[in-house]
Design a protein around this motif. Structure first.
Motif, PDB file in Angstrom:
ATOM      1  N   LYS A 177     -35.659 -33.545  39.662  1.00 31.91           N
ATOM      2  CA  LYS A 177     -35.110 -33.129  40.831  1.00 31.91           C
ATOM      3  C   LYS A 177     -36.078 -32.169  41.695  1.00 31.91           C
ATOM      4  CE  LYS A 177     -30.110 -33.570  39.754  1.00 31.91           C
ATOM      5  NZ  LYS A 177     -28.913 -32.815  39.853  1.00 31.91           N
ATOM      6  N   ARG A 178     -36.977 -31.366  40.899  1.00 39.49           N
ATOM      7  CA  ARG A 178     -37.958 -30.336  41.575  1.00 39.49           C
ATOM      8  C   ARG A 178     -39.086 -31.127  41.810  1.00 39.49           C
ATOM      9  NH1 ARG A 178     -37.519 -25.865  36.896  1.00 39.49           N
ATOM     10  NH2 ARG A 178     -35.566 -24.931  37.421  1.00 39.49           N
ATOM     11  N   THR A 179     -39.285 -32.521  41.497  1.00 41.77           N
ATOM     12  CA  THR A 179     -40.350 -33.467  41.578  1.00 41.77           C
ATOM     13  C   THR A 179     -40.269 -34.721  41.737  1.00 41.77           C
ATOM     14  OG1 THR A 179     -40.753 -33.579  39.124  1.00 41.77           O
ATOM     15  CG2 THR A 179     -41.969 -31.850  40.128  1.00 41.77           C
ATOM     16  N   PRO A 180     -39.560 -34.847  43.090  1.00 43.45           N
ATOM     17  CA  PRO A 180     -38.856 -36.026  43.255  1.00 43.45           C
ATOM     18  C   PRO A 180     -39.773 -37.110  43.280  1.00 43.45           C
ATOM     19  CG  PRO A 180     -38.702 -34.883  45.444  1.00 43.45           C
ATOM     20  CD  PRO A 180     -39.216 -34.058  44.120  1.00 43.45           C
ATOM     21  N   LEU A 181     -40.981 -37.131  43.632  1.00 40.86           N
ATOM     22  CA  LEU A 181     -42.002 -38.240  43.692  1.00 40.86           C
ATOM     23  C   LEU A 181     -42.541 -38.834  42.453  1.00 40.86           C
ATOM     24  CD1 LEU A 181     -44.046 -37.112  46.659  1.00 40.86           C
ATOM     25  CD2 LEU A 181     -41.907 -38.715  46.624  1.00 40.86           C
ATOM     26  N   CYS A 182     -42.064 -38.089  41.138  1.00 44.70           N
ATOM     27  CA  CYS A 182     -42.526 -38.160  39.690  1.00 44.70           C
ATOM     28  C   CYS A 182     -41.542 -39.357  39.243  1.00 44.70           C
ATOM     29  CB  CYS A 182     -42.865 -37.177  39.223  1.00 44.70           C
ATOM     30  SG  CYS A 182     -43.532 -37.658  37.500  1.00 44.70           S
ATOM     31  N   ASN A 183     -42.035 -40.257  38.607  1.00 44.58           N
ATOM     32  CA  ASN A 183     -41.194 -41.258  38.092  1.00 44.58           C
ATOM     33  C   ASN A 183     -41.188 -41.280  36.444  1.00 44.58           C
ATOM     34  OD1 ASN A 183     -40.216 -42.526  40.444  1.00 44.58           O
ATOM     35  ND2 ASN A 183     -42.470 -43.416  40.746  1.00 44.58           N
ATOM     36  N   ALA A 184     -41.723 -40.543  36.055  1.00 43.21           N
ATOM     37  CA  ALA A 184     -41.951 -40.409  34.508  1.00 43.21           C
ATOM     38  C   ALA A 184     -42.323 -38.891  34.022  1.00 43.21           C
ATOM     39  CB  ALA A 184     -43.123 -41.348  34.029  1.00 43.21           C
ATOM     40  N   PHE A 185     -41.435 -38.479  32.947  1.00 40.96           N
ATOM     41  CA  PHE A 185     -41.639 -37.313  32.311  1.00 40.96           C
ATOM     42  C   PHE A 185     -41.674 -37.743  30.603  1.00 40.96           C
ATOM     43  CE2 PHE A 185     -39.553 -36.929  36.160  1.00 40.96           C
ATOM     44  CZ  PHE A 185     -40.197 -35.719  36.586  1.00 40.96           C
ATOM     45  N   TYR A 186     -42.178 -36.956  29.845  1.00 39.37           N
ATOM     46  CA  TYR A 186     -42.228 -36.618  28.610  1.00 39.37           C
ATOM     47  C   TYR A 186     -42.124 -35.268  27.954  1.00 39.37           C
ATOM     48  CZ  TYR A 186     -47.331 -35.579  29.130  1.00 39.37           C
ATOM     49  OH  TYR A 186     -48.510 -35.144  29.580  1.00 39.37           O
ATOM     50  N   VAL A 187     -41.904 -35.179  26.778  1.00 35.02           N
ATOM     51  CA  VAL A 187     -41.441 -33.859  26.075  1.00 35.02           C
ATOM     52  C   VAL A 187     -43.208 -33.355  25.784  1.00 35.02           C
ATOM     53  CG1 VAL A 187     -40.809 -32.685  23.919  1.00 35.02           C
ATOM     54  CG2 VAL A 187     -39.270 -34.274  25.227  1.00 35.02           C
ATOM     55  N   GLU A 188     -43.292 -31.925  25.973  1.00 38.14           N
ATOM     56  CA  GLU A 188     -44.173 -30.881  25.361  1.00 38.14           C
ATOM     57  C   GLU A 188     -43.647 -29.953  24.628  1.00 38.14           C
ATOM     58  OE1 GLU A 188     -47.800 -28.151  27.115  1.00 38.14           O
ATOM     59  OE2 GLU A 188     -46.856 -29.454  28.578  1.00 38.14           O
ATOM     60  N   THR A 189     -44.026 -29.391  23.639  1.00 37.39           N
ATOM     61  CA  THR A 189     -43.632 -28.714  22.838  1.00 37.39           C
ATOM     62  C   THR A 189     -45.010 -27.661  22.694  1.00 37.39           C
ATOM     63  OG1 THR A 189     -43.916 -29.029  20.401  1.00 37.39           O
ATOM     64  CG2 THR A 189     -42.025 -29.715  21.522  1.00 37.39           C
ATOM     65  N   PRO A 190     -44.640 -26.313  21.924  1.00 36.87           N
ATOM     66  CA  PRO A 190     -46.071 -25.590  21.602  1.00 36.87           C
ATOM     67  C   PRO A 190     -46.855 -25.964  20.569  1.00 36.87           C
ATOM     68  CG  PRO A 190     -43.806 -24.059  21.992  1.00 36.87           C
ATOM     69  CD  PRO A 190     -43.292 -25.527  21.878  1.00 36.87           C
ATOM     70  N   VAL A 191     -46.545 -27.058  20.017  1.00 36.14           N
ATOM     71  CA  VAL A 191     -47.012 -27.424  19.013  1.00 36.14           C
ATOM     72  C   VAL A 191     -47.940 -28.820  19.328  1.00 36.14           C
ATOM     73  CG1 VAL A 191     -47.090 -28.608  16.693  1.00 36.14           C
ATOM     74  CG2 VAL A 191     -45.745 -26.631  17.040  1.00 36.14           C
ATOM     75  N   THR A 192     -47.385 -29.658  20.168  1.00 34.71           N
ATOM     76  CA  THR A 192     -47.794 -30.894  20.510  1.00 34.71           C
ATOM     77  C   THR A 192     -47.189 -31.480  21.857  1.00 34.71           C
ATOM     78  OG1 THR A 192     -48.520 -33.240  19.789  1.00 34.71           O
ATOM     79  CG2 THR A 192     -46.515 -32.488  19.002  1.00 34.71           C
ATOM     80  N   MET A 193     -47.652 -32.857  22.103  1.00 35.69           N
ATOM     81  CA  MET A 193     -47.158 -33.510  23.174  1.00 35.69           C
ATOM     82  C   MET A 193     -46.346 -34.614  22.369  1.00 35.69           C
ATOM     83  SD  MET A 193     -48.025 -32.285  26.110  1.00 35.69           S
ATOM     84  CE  MET A 193     -49.517 -31.381  26.690  1.00 35.69           C
ATOM     85  N   HIS A 194     -45.191 -35.289  22.921  1.00 39.24           N
ATOM     86  CA  HIS A 194     -44.398 -36.256  22.406  1.00 39.24           C
ATOM     87  C   HIS A 194     -44.153 -37.275  23.412  1.00 39.24           C
ATOM     88  CE1 HIS A 194     -43.264 -34.088  18.757  1.00 39.24           C
ATOM     89  NE2 HIS A 194     -42.970 -32.812  19.306  1.00 39.24           N
ATOM     90  N   TYR A 195     -45.205 -38.198  23.469  1.00 41.95           N
ATOM     91  CA  TYR A 195     -45.256 -39.165  24.432  1.00 41.95           C
ATOM     92  C   TYR A 195     -43.964 -40.301  24.156  1.00 41.95           C
ATOM     93  CZ  TYR A 195     -49.547 -37.120  25.240  1.00 41.95           C
ATOM     94  OH  TYR A 195     -50.743 -36.363  25.660  1.00 41.95           O
TER      95      TYR A 195
END
Length: 204
Positions: free
Chosen positions: A130-148
């Motif tokens: 909702k804060r970035t309405p022009l973005c169509n895709a998101f994924y998880v990031e943790t302090p250890v790694t990205m979880h694509y």
């Protein structure tokens, strides 16, 4: 084995889920990973229990034991023949032509081997979207790694996975980069541990 009945919620934002259970599980000795037991319950049942309160519909991508998975959800499908053996992208390319998934506002994509997913996974994705309405895709990031492999995407962008795979590209990371996906930060990496081997299931 009980049959799961998904509640018919009518949220303002209609979020469906797609569980990826079609892998070959080579590190699990070729077993059907989603049906491997953890504490007496199939891995995919742990995942379903975590995400079922967060979404209004669940689909499962699987290439074997279809009848067994159909006891979890009536919406199951194998990889289309032309996309087989390309990993998670096979499921995304097949899902691109799924008319039911196309009716969702957002699609949560998760693997079948992450039994500890957080209870606020969708809520946090939704807040950032909702804060970035022009973005169509998101994924998880943790302090250890990205979880694509944990995505929150507009179903419409699934069509782009088809020419991406035709071009010879095969990684979720590069496809998400093409979509200008953004990471959403989660503090606890343990929520996103994937259980790939029998040692992971039964640590000494």
């Amino acid at each position: 084995m009980k049959t799961f009945n998904f509640s018919k919620r009518t949220p303002l934002v209609k979020t469906f889920a797609l569980i990826l259970a079609g892998g070959q599980a080579s590190r699990m000795g070729g077993e059907d990973k989603g049906l491997v037991l953890l504490d007496g319950k199939a891995l995919i049942d742990h995942v379903i229990d975590k995400i079922r309160p967060q979404v209004s519909h669940i689909a499962i991508s699987t290439n074997r034991n279809l009848e067994e998975y159909a006891r979890r959800s009536p919406h199951i499908f194998p990889d289309a023949r032309q996309w087989q053996h390309f990993g998670p992208l096979s499921a995304l390319c097949t899902a691109a032509n799924d008319l039911q998934l196309a009716t969702a506002d957002w699609l949560l994509v998760v693997p079948c081997d992450m039994p500890y997913l957080p209870d606020d996974l969708v809520a946090r994705f939704e807040t950032v979207s909702k804060r970035t309405p022009l973005c169509n895709a998101f994924y998880v990031e943790t302090p250890v790694t990205m979880h694509y492999n944990i995505m929150y995407i507009r179903p419409q962008i699934l069509q782009s996975a088809i020419p991406y795979l035709f071009s010879g590209m095969k990684t979720l990371r590069s496809w998400l980069q093409q979509q200008r996906a953004r990471s959403v930060k989660f503090e606890v990496n343990e929520h996103f541990i994937d259980l790939n081997t029998h040692t992971d299931l039964h640590p000494q």
